[in-house]
Enzyme design. Structure first.
Site, PDB file in Angstrom:
ATOM      1  N   HIS A 137      41.979  28.589  61.439  1.00  0.00           N
ATOM      2  CA  HIS A 137      41.029  28.771  62.603  1.00  0.00           C
ATOM      3  C   HIS A 137      42.050  28.083  63.938  1.00  0.00           C
ATOM      4  CE1 HIS A 137      38.479  26.439  65.888  1.00  0.00           C
ATOM      5  NE2 HIS A 137      37.449  27.474  64.784  1.00  0.00           N
ATOM      6  N   ASP A 162      44.743  20.160  59.056  1.00  0.00           N
ATOM      7  CA  ASP A 162      43.718  20.799  59.868  1.00  0.00           C
ATOM      8  C   ASP A 162      42.098  20.136  58.766  1.00  0.00           C
ATOM      9  OD1 ASP A 162      40.902  20.959  60.508  1.00  0.00           O
ATOM     10  OD2 ASP A 162      41.856  22.911  61.207  1.00  0.00           O
ATOM     11  N   GLN A 207      36.952  20.961  57.707  1.00  0.00           N
ATOM     12  CA  GLN A 207      36.571  21.274  56.639  1.00  0.00           C
ATOM     13  C   GLN A 207      36.076  20.922  55.167  1.00  0.00           C
ATOM     14  OE1 GLN A 207      33.753  23.593  57.067  1.00  0.00           O
ATOM     15  NE2 GLN A 207      34.282  24.441  58.976  1.00  0.00           N
ATOM     16  N   LYS A 260      30.741  18.032  61.825  1.00  0.00           N
ATOM     17  CA  LYS A 260      30.736  18.273  60.352  1.00  0.00           C
ATOM     18  C   LYS A 260      30.066  17.680  59.549  1.00  0.00           C
ATOM     19  CE  LYS A 260      33.990  21.955  62.109  1.00  0.00           C
ATOM     20  NZ  LYS A 260      33.431  23.105  63.226  1.00  0.00           N
ATOM     21  N   CYS A 271      36.392  32.486  64.707  1.00  0.00           N
ATOM     22  CA  CYS A 271      37.750  32.139  65.082  1.00  0.00           C
ATOM     23  C   CYS A 271      38.625  31.767  64.116  1.00  0.00           C
ATOM     24  CB  CYS A 271      37.037  30.049  65.765  1.00  0.00           C
ATOM     25  SG  CYS A 271      36.728  29.640  66.855  1.00  0.00           S
TER      26      CYS A 271
HETATM   27  C1  PLP Z   1      39.610  24.290  60.018  1.00  0.00           C
HETATM   28  C2  PLP Z   1      39.301  24.162  61.925  1.00  0.00           C
HETATM   29  N1  PLP Z   1      39.273  23.279  62.075  1.00  0.00           N
HETATM   30  C3  PLP Z   1      39.115  23.284  63.845  1.00  0.00           C
HETATM   31  C4  PLP Z   1      37.756  23.460  64.295  1.00  0.00           C
HETATM   32  C5  PLP Z   1      37.439  23.062  65.538  1.00  0.00           C
HETATM   33  O1  PLP Z   1      36.725  21.453  65.637  1.00  0.00           O
HETATM   34  P1  PLP Z   1      35.972  21.237  66.519  1.00  0.00           P
HETATM   35  O2  PLP Z   1      34.404  21.650  66.392  1.00  0.00           O
HETATM   36  O3  PLP Z   1      36.546  19.918  66.441  1.00  0.00           O
HETATM   37  O4  PLP Z   1      37.222  21.537  67.947  1.00  0.00           O
HETATM   38  C6  PLP Z   1      36.764  23.735  63.821  1.00  0.00           C
HETATM   39  C7  PLP Z   1      35.586  24.159  63.466  1.00  0.00           C
HETATM   40  O5  PLP Z   1      34.660  25.352  63.567  1.00  0.00           O
HETATM   41  C8  PLP Z   1      37.397  24.531  62.046  1.00  0.00           C
HETATM   42  O6  PLP Z   1      36.472  24.776  61.231  1.00  0.00           O
END
Ligand code: PLP
Length: 418
Positions: free
Chosen positions: A132, A209, A212, A235, A376
């Site tokens: 992302h 990260d 997910q 999420k 993204c």
């Molecule tokens: C893998 C991943 N990293 C980061 C994010 C961003 O997260 P946040 O909405 O908490 O900023 C997302 C959100 O879509 C995501 O899917």
């Protein structure tokens, strides 16, 4: 009873679970909602909604600034979320859990507080092609300022990380390695333990990260062996604007604050300010207190179901949805990793081709919510040579009947398009 039956988790009573989520019973354009966009944000159970409501009705005050009863209750709610999150990811200490507005803030905190002061020209940060943007752009920003570079490990056609290539990138110039636990587009589960082991051998800290992953699997940061782990509340059933960064204490102690302001200091003098110890050093300003009351309720809800039961249902649903989508004529599925969380990205090609956004708009008219676009993840789209995909992302509150409805809706949309 055989051994398998003895250990198999009790099946989920999905209808009972759905009754806990008020939004799932609404209609969209006169059709029952089919919500297949949980990787974007999950729906919220009543217990979370009520926790936020109760906070404002009964406990609202600021944290740590007041000794009155309401102030103490608000502080207890906020600090209680830290305890719940620490337990949820098995952090060795609650003081290693920084409460943030989500993953984006958590990763930027590491970028500006950990990476920026350490990077010099010629250094590198390693990430992957499937990340992302939140796990790419912060690294680019600090690399640009310091003369460092960002290197991206490649993936194969199935959407799996090519591990040997990731490891080859772990050279002495690398100051930080990064990886998503689970891809938001492909559902691929990355072998974080193995990556962490290789990073440790080379003395390179690893950031994961976990946006997910945390909604779908039990996360144990100690067993994973990483250095930083970021999660986002919205999420995993919690309110928007909540999340956390877990980091090893040795890193946090060496990190200067990212934001300055109230609540993060021990003493302020114009001759020099003394900062608070972690975690408060990194939590300047008034946080999303009501949201964090919701985080505790969300974690209680997930733990009440149990990840073994949740996973069994989600994996069953994923297999069912994947088979149904694969049977669509002219379909191309992105991401066929051996281990996946319940996400299916695809495009309908050939005679039925339509832009993913048009498909998603027409599906919405049928009551079906799926995400379309680049998710993204531009570098991943570039890898597959497509501008966008359609993504059906499922959660434990979804059913096979909804998958059937989704496939039927695609059939109706195609008739409209031909
Ligand atoms: C893998 C991943 N990293 C980061 C994010 C961003 O997260 P946040 O909405 O908490 O900023 C997302 C959100 O879509 C995501 O899917």
């Amino acid at each position: 009873m055989n051994a398998r039956a003895e250990t198999a988790p009790l099946p989920l009573d999905v209808e009972r679970i759905r009754a806990d989520f008020p939004l799932l019973s609404r209609t969209v354009h006169g059709k029952p909602l089919v919500y297949f966009d949980s990787a974007n944000t999950s729906q919220k159970p009543l217990s979370v909604i009520e926790a936020v409501d109760r906070h404002y009705r009964e406990h609202n005050a600021n944290v740590a600034r007041a000794v009155h009863t309401l102030g103490e209750e608000a502080t207890a709610a906020y600090e209680g979320a830290r305890d719940a999150l620490a337990r949820f990811i098995n952090a060795p200490s609650r003081d290693e859990v920084i409460l943030t507005s989500g993953t984006t803030q958590a990763i930027n905190l590491v970028a500006y507080s950990y990476a920026l002061p350490r990077l010099k020209p010629g250094d590198a940060i390693v990430t992957t092609v499937m990340e992302h943007h939140a796990n790419i752009v912060p690294w680019q920003l600090v690399a640009e300022r310091t003369g460092a570079t960002v290197k991206a490990a490649p993936i194969d056609a199935n959407g799996e990380l090519i591990l040997e290539e990731y490891f080859k990138l772990l050279t002495p110039e690398v100051k930080l390695a990064c990886v998503g636990h689970v891809s938001n587009v492909l559902g691929t589960v990355n072998p974080v333990r193995e990556i962490a082991r290789e990073c440790r051998k080379r003395g390179i800290p690893l950031l994961v990260d976990g946006s997910q992953a945390a909604p779908h699997r039990r996360v144990d940061v100690q067993a994973l062996g990483c250095d930083f782990y970021a999660v986002t509340g919205h999420k995993m059933l919690a309110p928007t604007g909540t999340g956390a960064l877990w980091a090893k204490r040795e890193h946090l102690m060496a990190m200067p604050p990212f934001f300055g302001g109230g609540e993060m200091i021990r003493e302020v003098r114009f001759e020099g300010t003394v900062f608070a110890d972690p975690p408060h050093r990194f939590e300047a300003g008034t946080p999303n207190i009501a949201g964090f009351a919701g985080v505790t309720a969300a974690i209680d809800y997930l733990e009440g179901i149990g990840f073994d039961r949740l996973k069994a249902h989600e994996q069953d649903l994923l297999a069912y949805a994947t088979d149904a989508i694969a049977a669509l004529p002219g379909v191309r599925i992105f991401g066929q990793a051996k281990e996946k969380e319940p996400v299916v990205s695809f495009l309908l090609e050939g005679a039925h081709a339509a832009h993913a956004n048009d498909m998603a708009t027409l599906l919405d008219l049928q009551g079906v919510a799926v995400r379309s676009g680049h998710h993204c993840a531009h570098p991943l789209m570039q890898f597959f040579g497509v501008p966008a995909t359609l993504r059906a992302s499922l959660a434990f509150y979804n059913t096979k009947a909804e998958v059937d409805e989704f496939i039927a809706a695609i059939g109706r949309v195609r008739k409209l398009l031909l």
